[in-house]
Design a protein around this motif. Structure first.
Motif, short mmCIF file in Angstrom:
data_model
loop_
_atom_site.label_atom_id
_atom_site.label_comp_id
_atom_site.label_asym_id
_atom_site.label_seq_id
_atom_site.Cartn_x
_atom_site.Cartn_y
_atom_site.Cartn_z
N VAL A 71 0.84 -1.20 0.00
CA VAL A 71 0.00 0.00 0.00
C VAL A 71 0.87 1.25 0.00
N SER A 72 1.96 1.21 0.77
CA SER A 72 2.80 2.39 0.86
C SER A 72 3.47 2.68 -0.49
N LEU A 73 3.82 1.62 -1.21
CA LEU A 73 4.40 1.82 -2.55
C LEU A 73 3.37 2.43 -3.49
N TRP A 74 2.12 1.99 -3.31
CA TRP A 74 1.04 2.48 -4.17
C TRP A 74 0.77 3.96 -3.88
N LEU A 75 0.77 4.31 -2.60
CA LEU A 75 0.49 5.69 -2.21
C LEU A 75 1.67 6.62 -2.49
N THR A 76 2.88 6.15 -2.17
CA THR A 76 4.08 6.96 -2.39
C THR A 76 5.08 6.12 -3.16
N PRO A 77 5.11 6.27 -4.49
CA PRO A 77 6.07 5.51 -5.29
C PRO A 77 7.49 5.84 -4.84
N PRO A 78 8.42 4.92 -5.11
CA PRO A 78 9.80 5.13 -4.65
C PRO A 78 10.31 6.49 -5.09
N GLY A 79 10.88 7.20 -4.16
CA GLY A 79 11.37 8.54 -4.46
C GLY A 79 12.72 8.48 -5.14
N ARG A 80 13.17 9.63 -5.55
CA ARG A 80 14.48 9.69 -6.19
C ARG A 80 15.56 9.90 -5.15
N PHE A 81 15.11 10.05 -3.90
CA PHE A 81 16.08 10.42 -2.88
C PHE A 81 16.19 9.34 -1.83
N ARG A 82 17.38 9.16 -1.35
CA ARG A 82 17.59 8.15 -0.33
C ARG A 82 18.32 8.77 0.84
N LEU A 83 17.84 8.44 2.03
CA LEU A 83 18.52 8.94 3.23
C LEU A 83 19.87 8.25 3.35
N ARG A 84 20.85 9.02 3.73
CA ARG A 84 22.16 8.42 4.01
C ARG A 84 22.20 8.12 5.50
N LEU A 85 22.14 6.82 5.80
CA LEU A 85 22.03 6.43 7.21
C LEU A 85 23.21 6.90 8.04
#
Lengths: 105, 212
Positions: free
Chosen positions: B86-100
């Motif tokens: 559901v989360s993928l459906w609501l918010t498709p993968p972004g172009r940004f990734r957190l740097r842990l």
């Protein structure tokens, strides 16, 4: 041990104090924007202090993580809600309160 | 040294941003441009599958926390699988990734600022004179659209004396400030820099000349 208890008590009391101040801010501040300031920031810090106080007495890792999770979710919720309230007020044309220039202070 | 460069550039943009008149066409465009280049690179790297795996892992972690590690997995596992979809459906993968690895720095910055913010507002509330001098500022956002901008708007609302009110089409952020005597533009710039670092973005224009 008693030192930890003391620190815990202080953190909890300080947290409650900030909640109280946040509520006082709603009563004292002049308009919707400034009230959102008071509520989001004071409560964020108050909850943070309470969570850290409780962390000191957490019995297990999941409990500690749960406390942090609660704080994180409350942070996101209060920042989002604050933004939504401010934006809604802005859309309705609520004018921000202005300090009288040169007056009082 | 790279870090220092970035800082310097950010400070410069900050100075530019304080005078909206200066901030038009070419001068304003280069920082955003180098961010864009970074973005395109990131899109290729982050596929749907890895986004799904990441979110599933996160949700399983949340379930583990919520269930107090008793492990009612017959319920939690299907729920996490479904919620991740559901989360993928609501918010498709972004172009940004957190740097842990940047997270601890950001957390430190954020915690310290929250402390200052709470203290600041408490001081103003409790002072009999009620020292408020609110004003609305319009600040251009250098960060790219999407997750970084959202982070910025949320974090700003929790910083001392600032509240995000609106982001308009020209990507100018309307900020309500408690006190016009605070240097709000500078602290917003600092926050932008922290978020850029968190997302591994290069806002620097140090090598901007090579791109164009």
């Amino acid at each position: 041990m008693i030192l930890i208890d003391l620190l815990q008590g202080m953190l909890l009391l300080a947290g409650v104090g900030f909640f109280l101040v946040g509520t006082l801010g709603i009563l004292r501040f002049p308009d919707v924007y400034t009230r959102v300031h008071a509520l989001t920031k004071a409560d964020n810090l108050g909850l943070g202090l309470i969570v850290f106080g409780l962390l000191l007495g957490a019995e297990s890792v999941p409990v500690a993580l749960k406390l942090l999770l609660i704080w994180g979710l409350a942070l996101v919720a209060s920042a989002t809600a604050g933004y939504l309230v401010a934006r809604a007020a802005r859309r309705r044309g609520v004018k921000p309160w202005k300090a009288r220039s040169g007056g009082g202070a | 040294m790279l870090r220092q460069n970035r800082l310097k550039i950010m400070v410069q943009t900050g100075i530019l941003c304080r005078q909206p008149a200066v901030l038009d066409n070419a001068q304003a465009d280069w920082p955003r441009w180098s961010v864009m280049a970074e973005q395109r690179h990131a899109v290729d790297r982050l596929s749907w599958i890895s986004a799904y795996a990441l979110r599933l892992g996160l949700l399983l972690g949340v379930w583990w926390i919520l269930s107090g590690s008793t492990g009612d997995w017959w319920f939690g596992l299907p729920l996490a699988v479904f919620a991740a979809a559901v989360s993928l459906w609501l918010t498709p993968p972004g172009r940004f990734r957190l740097r842990l690895h940047r997270m601890p720095f950001f957390a430190g910055f954020f915690l310290w600022q929250s402390l200052l913010a709470g203290w600041d507002v408490a001081r103003r509330t409790l002072s009999p004179a009620l020292p408020l001098r609110p004003e609305i500022l319009h600040l251009p956002v250098v960060l790219p659209e999407g997750a970084p901008t959202w982070w910025l708007m949320l974090v700003i609302s929790l910083l001392p004396g600032t509240l995000s009110v609106r982001l308009d089409e020209e990507r100018s952020l309307e900020v309500h400030c408690l006190d016009s005597r605070l240097d709000v533009p500078a602290s917003v710039r600092e926050t932008e820099l922290q978020i850029a670092l968190l997302f591994g973005l290069r806002i620097s224009g140090a090598d901007g000349g090579q791109h164009s």
